[in-house]
Design a protein around this motif. Structure first.
Motif, PDB file in Angstrom:
ATOM      1  N   LEU A   1       0.824  -1.205   0.000  1.00 49.69           N
ATOM      2  CA  LEU A   1       0.000   0.000   0.000  1.00 49.69           C
ATOM      3  C   LEU A   1       0.861   1.259   0.000  1.00 49.69           C
ATOM      4  O   LEU A   1       0.487   2.272  -0.599  1.00 49.69           O
ATOM      5  CB  LEU A   1      -0.931   0.009   1.214  1.00 49.69           C
ATOM      6  CG  LEU A   1      -2.220  -0.800   1.118  1.00 49.69           C
ATOM      7  CD1 LEU A   1      -2.998  -0.685   2.422  1.00 49.69           C
ATOM      8  CD2 LEU A   1      -3.073  -0.331  -0.038  1.00 49.69           C
ATOM      9  N   ILE A   2       2.001   1.187   0.673  1.00 49.26           N
ATOM     10  CA  ILE A   2       2.911   2.332   0.693  1.00 49.26           C
ATOM     11  C   ILE A   2       3.404   2.644  -0.710  1.00 49.26           C
ATOM     12  O   ILE A   2       3.411   3.799  -1.151  1.00 49.26           O
ATOM     13  CB  ILE A   2       4.095   2.061   1.644  1.00 49.26           C
ATOM     14  CG1 ILE A   2       3.612   1.985   3.096  1.00 49.26           C
ATOM     15  CG2 ILE A   2       5.174   3.137   1.496  1.00 49.26           C
ATOM     16  CD1 ILE A   2       4.663   1.538   4.078  1.00 49.26           C
ATOM     17  N   LEU A   3       3.796   1.604  -1.440  1.00 48.64           N
ATOM     18  CA  LEU A   3       4.264   1.804  -2.813  1.00 48.64           C
ATOM     19  C   LEU A   3       3.129   2.285  -3.710  1.00 48.64           C
ATOM     20  O   LEU A   3       3.322   3.190  -4.539  1.00 48.64           O
ATOM     21  CB  LEU A   3       4.856   0.513  -3.368  1.00 48.64           C
ATOM     22  CG  LEU A   3       5.448   0.628  -4.775  1.00 48.64           C
ATOM     23  CD1 LEU A   3       6.676   1.526  -4.762  1.00 48.64           C
ATOM     24  CD2 LEU A   3       5.810  -0.743  -5.327  1.00 48.64           C
ATOM     25  N   THR A   4       1.961   1.702  -3.539  1.00 53.38           N
ATOM     26  CA  THR A   4       0.807   2.113  -4.339  1.00 53.38           C
ATOM     27  C   THR A   4       0.515   3.600  -4.130  1.00 53.38           C
ATOM     28  O   THR A   4       0.239   4.336  -5.086  1.00 53.38           O
ATOM     29  CB  THR A   4      -0.425   1.277  -3.967  1.00 53.38           C
ATOM     30  OG1 THR A   4      -0.144  -0.104  -4.208  1.00 53.38           O
ATOM     31  CG2 THR A   4      -1.641   1.695  -4.783  1.00 53.38           C
TER      32      THR A   4
ATOM     33  N   GLU B   1      13.711   6.959  -7.446  1.00 60.90           N
ATOM     34  CA  GLU B   1      13.657   7.753  -6.217  1.00 60.90           C
ATOM     35  C   GLU B   1      12.515   7.287  -5.316  1.00 60.90           C
ATOM     36  O   GLU B   1      12.670   7.187  -4.092  1.00 60.90           O
ATOM     37  CB  GLU B   1      13.495   9.237  -6.559  1.00 60.90           C
ATOM     38  CG  GLU B   1      14.729   9.879  -7.165  1.00 60.90           C
ATOM     39  CD  GLU B   1      15.942   9.782  -6.248  1.00 60.90           C
ATOM     40  OE1 GLU B   1      15.789  10.041  -5.031  1.00 60.90           O
ATOM     41  OE2 GLU B   1      17.028   9.416  -6.748  1.00 60.90           O
ATOM     42  N   LEU B   2      11.373   6.997  -5.920  1.00 60.83           N
ATOM     43  CA  LEU B   2      10.234   6.507  -5.147  1.00 60.83           C
ATOM     44  C   LEU B   2      10.519   5.123  -4.557  1.00 60.83           C
ATOM     45  O   LEU B   2      10.100   4.821  -3.434  1.00 60.83           O
ATOM     46  CB  LEU B   2       8.991   6.465  -6.033  1.00 60.83           C
ATOM     47  CG  LEU B   2       8.505   7.813  -6.567  1.00 60.83           C
ATOM     48  CD1 LEU B   2       7.336   7.621  -7.528  1.00 60.83           C
ATOM     49  CD2 LEU B   2       8.106   8.748  -5.436  1.00 60.83           C
TER      50      LEU B   2
ATOM     51  N   GLU C   1      11.145   3.220   3.950  1.00 64.89           N
ATOM     52  CA  GLU C   1       9.986   3.226   4.847  1.00 64.89           C
ATOM     53  C   GLU C   1       9.619   1.832   5.330  1.00 64.89           C
ATOM     54  O   GLU C   1       9.147   1.664   6.449  1.00 64.89           O
ATOM     55  CB  GLU C   1       8.779   3.857   4.140  1.00 64.89           C
ATOM     56  CG  GLU C   1       8.868   5.359   3.978  1.00 64.89           C
ATOM     57  CD  GLU C   1       7.577   5.960   3.447  1.00 64.89           C
ATOM     58  OE1 GLU C   1       6.499   5.369   3.701  1.00 64.89           O
ATOM     59  OE2 GLU C   1       7.639   7.012   2.787  1.00 64.89           O
ATOM     60  N   THR C   2       9.832   0.823   4.489  1.00 64.12           N
ATOM     61  CA  THR C   2       9.399  -0.536   4.838  1.00 64.12           C
ATOM     62  C   THR C   2      10.492  -1.383   5.481  1.00 64.12           C
ATOM     63  O   THR C   2      10.187  -2.361   6.158  1.00 64.12           O
ATOM     64  CB  THR C   2       8.909  -1.272   3.585  1.00 64.12           C
ATOM     65  OG1 THR C   2       9.980  -1.347   2.628  1.00 64.12           O
ATOM     66  CG2 THR C   2       7.722  -0.540   2.963  1.00 64.12           C
TER      67      THR C   2
ATOM     68  N   GLU D   1       5.006  -0.463 -13.879  1.00 64.24           N
ATOM     69  CA  GLU D   1       5.972   0.061 -12.903  1.00 64.24           C
ATOM     70  C   GLU D   1       6.094  -0.824 -11.668  1.00 64.24           C
ATOM     71  O   GLU D   1       7.161  -0.901 -11.051  1.00 64.24           O
ATOM     72  CB  GLU D   1       5.583   1.489 -12.469  1.00 64.24           C
ATOM     73  CG  GLU D   1       5.836   2.558 -13.505  1.00 64.24           C
ATOM     74  CD  GLU D   1       4.643   2.815 -14.414  1.00 64.24           C
ATOM     75  OE1 GLU D   1       4.612   3.868 -15.068  1.00 64.24           O
ATOM     76  OE2 GLU D   1       3.723   1.942 -14.460  1.00 64.24           O
ATOM     77  N   TYR D   2       5.023  -1.498 -11.305  1.00 62.22           N
ATOM     78  CA  TYR D   2       5.081  -2.387 -10.135  1.00 62.22           C
ATOM     79  C   TYR D   2       5.993  -3.579 -10.407  1.00 62.22           C
ATOM     80  O   TYR D   2       6.729  -4.024  -9.513  1.00 62.22           O
ATOM     81  CB  TYR D   2       3.678  -2.869  -9.756  1.00 62.22           C
ATOM     82  CG  TYR D   2       2.796  -1.771  -9.212  1.00 62.22           C
ATOM     83  CD1 TYR D   2       3.019  -1.238  -7.951  1.00 62.22           C
ATOM     84  CD2 TYR D   2       1.744  -1.260  -9.971  1.00 62.22           C
ATOM     85  CE1 TYR D   2       2.205  -0.227  -7.442  1.00 62.22           C
ATOM     86  CE2 TYR D   2       0.929  -0.249  -9.478  1.00 62.22           C
ATOM     87  CZ  TYR D   2       1.173   0.271  -8.224  1.00 62.22           C
ATOM     88  OH  TYR D   2       0.372   1.271  -7.726  1.00 62.22           O
ATOM     89  N   GLN D   3       5.961  -4.103 -11.627  1.00 58.73           N
ATOM     90  CA  GLN D   3       6.880  -5.188 -11.960  1.00 58.73           C
ATOM     91  C   GLN D   3       8.331  -4.692 -11.959  1.00 58.73           C
ATOM     92  O   GLN D   3       9.241  -5.411 -11.550  1.00 58.73           O
ATOM     93  CB  GLN D   3       6.523  -5.795 -13.322  1.00 58.73           C
ATOM     94  CG  GLN D   3       5.314  -6.732 -13.282  1.00 58.73           C
ATOM     95  CD  GLN D   3       4.031  -6.003 -13.613  1.00 58.73           C
ATOM     96  OE1 GLN D   3       3.835  -5.579 -14.750  1.00 58.73           O
ATOM     97  NE2 GLN D   3       3.125  -5.874 -12.661  1.00 58.73           N
TER      98      GLN D   3
END
Length: 222
Positions: free
Chosen positions: A6-9, A44-45, A52-53, A75-77
């Protein structure tokens, strides 16, 4: 784990760019939707996400990768690939079937060309028995991306390359009409020519290869 993704999303959705998304999708021949986050910003993200995780300080997490792989936007992959690249020393022999699943799911060159020489290459380096047990079977598999992965898994081996194995896999695929197989053969030969140019030159001259493979493989040969 759901909380971590969820943080990445959140990070990705806050930075999505519709103007970029269309051209990025077109570059990938329309196979995958994009959020429109270009590589420099995405990296960067990702740094923020990992910080954070604390993921990079934990055991290798296949469940996280699978969650990211199942998300729609590409981008998630890419973040899953970044995570694997940063976790190579944690890989075990038992992770190879998972790599096979990744290679054969949402398959395209942008994921396969990272998975083959990096996580698969590292697993084969740490546990060379997987070559006979598994990767040999990939070299003539009906799935074209597994064949490409077999050809490319030694891409970063340099002087550690098993030359006879590389040439064996290439010979098995030399008559393929698939662009991605011909390209992989040329790429593998080109990289190995940086280590042993004489051997590659002799191999190319002594075997019938597709013009694309020859052109790519001969790039650094005199």
């Amino acid at each position: 784990m759901f909380t971590k993704t969820l943080i990445l999303t959140r990070l990705f959705k806050e930075n999505r760019n519709a103007a970029n998304a269309g051209p990025m999708r077109n570059y990938m021949k329309g196979h995958f939707p994009f959020l429109g986050i270009k590589s420099p910003l995405r990296k960067e993200l990702e740094k923020q996400f990992f910080k954070e995780t604390g993921l990079l300080h934990e055991p290798f997490n296949k469940e996280l990768i699978e969650e990211l792989w199942n998300k729609q936007e590409r981008e998630y992959q890419y973040t899953a690939l970044t995570y694997m690249e940063k976790s190579l020393r944690k890989l075990q022999k038992s992770d190879l079937p998972f790599m096979e699943w990744l290679i054969t799911t949402k398959s395209w060159w942008d994921t396969v060309d990272t998975i083959a020489p990096k996580p698969v290459g590292k697993i084969a380096e740490y546990f060379p028995e997987v070559i006979n047990e598994t990767i040999d079977g990939w070299a003539m598999h009906e799935n074209m991306w597994l064949r490409r992965a077999a050809i490319l898994f030694q891409l970063k081996y340099k002087e550690k390359t098993n030359e006879s194995l590389l040439y064996q896999y290439i010979r098995k695929n030399a008559e393929s009409k698939e662009f991605f197989i011909q390209k992989a053969i040329g790429w593998a030969l080109r990289e190995y020519s940086k280590t042993n140019s004489a051997s590659v030159k002799e191999f190319i001259e002594g075997h019938k290869l597709a013009p694309l493979s020859v052109r790519e493989g001969s790039k650094y040969l005199k």
